[in-house]
Design an enzyme around this catalytic site. Sequence first.
Site: not given
Length: 456
Positions: A262, A114, A177, A40, A436, A49, A175
């Site tokens: 993907g 690790a 997606g 992220c 509104h 973003k 892609g």
Amino acid sequence: MPHDVIVIGSGQAGVPLSTRLAAAGKRVLLVERRDLGGTCVNTGCTPSKTMIASARAAHVARGAARLGVRTGPVSVDLSAVVARKDAVVAQWRQGVRARLEAAGERLELRLGHARFTGPRTVEVDGQRFTAETVVVNAGARPAVPRLHGLESVPWLDNRCLMELRQPPQHLLVLGGGYIGCELGQAFRRFGSEVTIVDHNPRLLSRLDRDLSAALEAAFRDEGIRLELSAEVESVAGGEGRVALQLGGGREIRGSHLVVAAGRRPNTDDLGCPEAGIELDRRGYIRVDDRYQTSAPGVYAVGDVTGGPQFTHSSWDDHRLLYDLFAGRGGRGRSSRIVPWAVFTDPQVAGVGMGEREARERKVPFEVATMPFGAVARALEIDEPAGTMKVLLDPGSERLLGAFLVGAEAGELIHVFAALMRAGATARAVVDGEFVHPTFSEGLQSLVMRLPRYALQ
């Protein structure tokens, strides 16, 4: 110092889980092999973003005349856009580090790879560590499709694409997606020609057809070319030139190729067999409803489990697992209601099941749809593109699913997600009083298009 818990990966589940366990008195070892913050912060939400915000600013400026505002020629300094993105990413990384340091001596951070060498035993740069509990938050990375000639072409993944300092002349996006749509549109707004190629018949192919069609129409209006139901047989080219060979002898040429086909889990070099951790056929770690793997004492969370690959889902994983560790019982992972959003323009967001899934599962439903342009606020700010849909259980009047294509859909979807989490009926929306003019009042109008509420 011996450790009670080893956490592998500093993503959106690993960091909060580690710090909370340390605060509860556990001795925790957190291992990260690359950059703090996981996908992220480093290659996903934060950088993409941030750049999408710059792309939208350029788009809004170019279209200001339709609102009666005159501007001069709009240009994009992609180098400055990338520099801003890098600064925001660095800020978040520093925040993660500060959070870990604030946890005190009970939390040890090790940078390195690790790998399991035995049951609940992990090796990091030649040193072995054992704990009663091990949590794997190793994440995922871009998948590389088996495509003839790809290895000979300087293709880009999403991380590399976001490091370019000049817009490609013609970007081919393999892609359709989430990632392909978001970054494809962003680079169109940065000034590139963009063609999105996908073997599926529509963008965001898991969506109902009408929802995908709304996004496709918006993309075509911006000059993004869509090659759907396209079978790519091979790729060829070199620096600054690439060609995709499609079935039927067709060819698409561009200057750059980004592969957004993907994700794959980071398990191939994790030593799962040595630890007795079972993987599924795609390499994801199998877990039960309580995040337990096939190896006693070893748990897995986040993208590496093959569940919803969203930051908010990973964060929720940590919360559920922490409650289980604390002996509070709590919810299992299957009880979650997971909303999602795609940060295209218009945004696409959803929660629950759509029409296609409901029909496949033979679930009875009532459905209502409404053009996003029917919302007063959308007309006032001249952002009418999109559509909305809601599905209702005719017996209980509870919501089965909701899907929004339109401005701020990612914010609006939480109205429906909260109602579904609470087990409330759609009557709560019908009887509510909405301000509104807002986008939110359009949600009430949508629900009131359901036959049972139409005359109320």
